[in-house]
Design a protein around this motif. Sequence first.
Motif, PDB file in Angstrom:
ATOM      1  N   GLY A   1      -5.337  -3.600   6.594  1.00 24.30           N
ATOM      2  CA  GLY A   1      -4.088  -2.880   6.403  1.00 24.30           C
ATOM      3  C   GLY A   1      -3.475  -3.262   5.077  1.00 24.30           C
ATOM      4  N   VAL A   2      -2.501  -2.451   4.630  1.00 25.88           N
ATOM      5  CA  VAL A   2      -1.919  -2.678   3.311  1.00 25.88           C
ATOM      6  C   VAL A   2      -0.565  -1.971   3.231  1.00 25.88           C
ATOM      7  CG1 VAL A   2      -3.048  -0.644   2.319  1.00 25.88           C
ATOM      8  CG2 VAL A   2      -2.386  -2.526   0.811  1.00 25.88           C
ATOM      9  N   ASN A   3       0.307  -2.467   2.373  1.00 25.29           N
ATOM     10  CA  ASN A   3       1.556  -1.780   2.092  1.00 25.29           C
ATOM     11  C   ASN A   3       1.235  -0.475   1.362  1.00 25.29           C
ATOM     12  OD1 ASN A   3       3.921  -1.065   0.266  1.00 25.29           O
ATOM     13  ND2 ASN A   3       4.841  -2.679   1.520  1.00 25.29           N
ATOM     14  N   LEU A   4       1.680   0.642   1.907  1.00 24.10           N
ATOM     15  CA  LEU A   4       1.287   1.945   1.376  1.00 24.10           C
ATOM     16  C   LEU A   4       1.850   2.225  -0.010  1.00 24.10           C
ATOM     17  CD1 LEU A   4       1.527   4.120   4.607  1.00 24.10           C
ATOM     18  CD2 LEU A   4      -0.483   3.017   3.610  1.00 24.10           C
ATOM     19  N   LYS A   5       3.009   1.670  -0.319  1.00 26.45           N
ATOM     20  CA  LYS A   5       3.571   1.887  -1.657  1.00 26.45           C
ATOM     21  C   LYS A   5       2.706   1.225  -2.724  1.00 26.45           C
ATOM     22  CE  LYS A   5       8.380   2.935  -0.657  1.00 26.45           C
ATOM     23  NZ  LYS A   5       8.145   4.333  -1.065  1.00 26.45           N
ATOM     24  N   ARG A   6       2.045   0.138  -2.358  1.00 26.90           N
ATOM     25  CA  ARG A   6       1.137  -0.496  -3.310  1.00 26.90           C
ATOM     26  C   ARG A   6      -0.034   0.441  -3.607  1.00 26.90           C
ATOM     27  NH1 ARG A   6      -0.614  -6.403  -1.725  1.00 26.90           N
ATOM     28  NH2 ARG A   6      -1.002  -6.552  -3.963  1.00 26.90           N
TER      29      ARG A   6
ATOM     30  N   PRO B   1       3.974  -7.065   2.774  1.00 31.48           N
ATOM     31  CA  PRO B   1       5.007  -6.982   1.729  1.00 31.48           C
ATOM     32  C   PRO B   1       4.543  -6.167   0.536  1.00 31.48           C
ATOM     33  CG  PRO B   1       3.937  -9.114   1.666  1.00 31.48           C
ATOM     34  CD  PRO B   1       3.409  -8.419   2.883  1.00 31.48           C
ATOM     35  N   TYR B   2       5.505  -5.511  -0.112  1.00 32.84           N
ATOM     36  CA  TYR B   2       5.185  -4.763  -1.320  1.00 32.84           C
ATOM     37  C   TYR B   2       4.919  -5.702  -2.492  1.00 32.84           C
ATOM     38  CZ  TYR B   2       5.715  -1.824  -5.428  1.00 32.84           C
ATOM     39  OH  TYR B   2       5.502  -1.192  -6.628  1.00 32.84           O
ATOM     40  N   SER B   3       5.734  -6.744  -2.574  1.00 31.83           N
ATOM     41  CA  SER B   3       5.609  -7.670  -3.689  1.00 31.83           C
ATOM     42  C   SER B   3       5.720  -9.106  -3.179  1.00 31.83           C
ATOM     43  CB  SER B   3       6.708  -7.399  -4.721  1.00 31.83           C
ATOM     44  OG  SER B   3       6.639  -8.307  -5.803  1.00 31.83           O
TER      45      SER B   3
END
Length: 262
Positions: free
Chosen positions: A186-191, A124-126
């Motif tokens: 892994g990670v949300n790319l927008k973050r 999730p982004y947030s």
Amino acid sequence: MKTRSNWLILLIITFLSCNLYAGDKTSFLKKQFTTSNGYKLNYRILYPLNYSPDKQYPVILFLHGAGEKGSDNEAQLLHGGDMFASYENQSNYPAIIIAPQCPEGETWSPYLHPSQNNGKREFPYSAPATKAMKAVKEMLDSYIDKGIVDTKRIYITGLSMGGIGTFDVVCRYPNFFAAASPICGGVNLKRLENFKGKTGFSIYHGAADDVVDPQFSRDAYATLQKIHADVRYKEYPGVKHNSWDNAFAEPDYLKWMFQHSL
């Protein structure tokens, strides 16, 4: 005569200290931290050789993977414990090493597991920090409050669930960690696109990983390059999910961390 006696006592203490230090994961002390709201977090801690409470030391926070969850306060050192505690690494890279254990049923960071999301892992982004991660941060802050932490040299690394957690907590606290080494995470790319911190990243992943897609790390690397972050990426051909074995064997795994300071 008195000077000679004092010298002999010091020699005996030094000898005993060296021999009591096992140089492996059994050297970590068992601890439990209770947060301000009563949450209990098991963790292990290793102080540097010749530790002095009057000095400040770098800290390495190590986040284990999903397979090491529990309440035994031992499993979190299954992978990496011996490496961190070795005489060679403790001599060359003295640091306070902290390895918390995530309880069953919890995670270091919020994400959707493939079994919950039509076979797709999603970040999730947030989303609020998990209870376990909030406890980890409060515990770290308690050591900072003791005055024994070099706050410009706090490092974090983790594997699998812990690699995901590494990305997550660095995004939450962009000016807290000097360096981060997420392994098969892994990670949300927008973050990452919005990341404003000075943390250096060293990312590791196995090219044949069939648990956490290596594309997550490839994309994270490319995104961090775009924002001109300090980042490097190592991918291991033919290696599946256990890429931490390769990462921990890198000759500059710890050296790279210690080259970073905020």
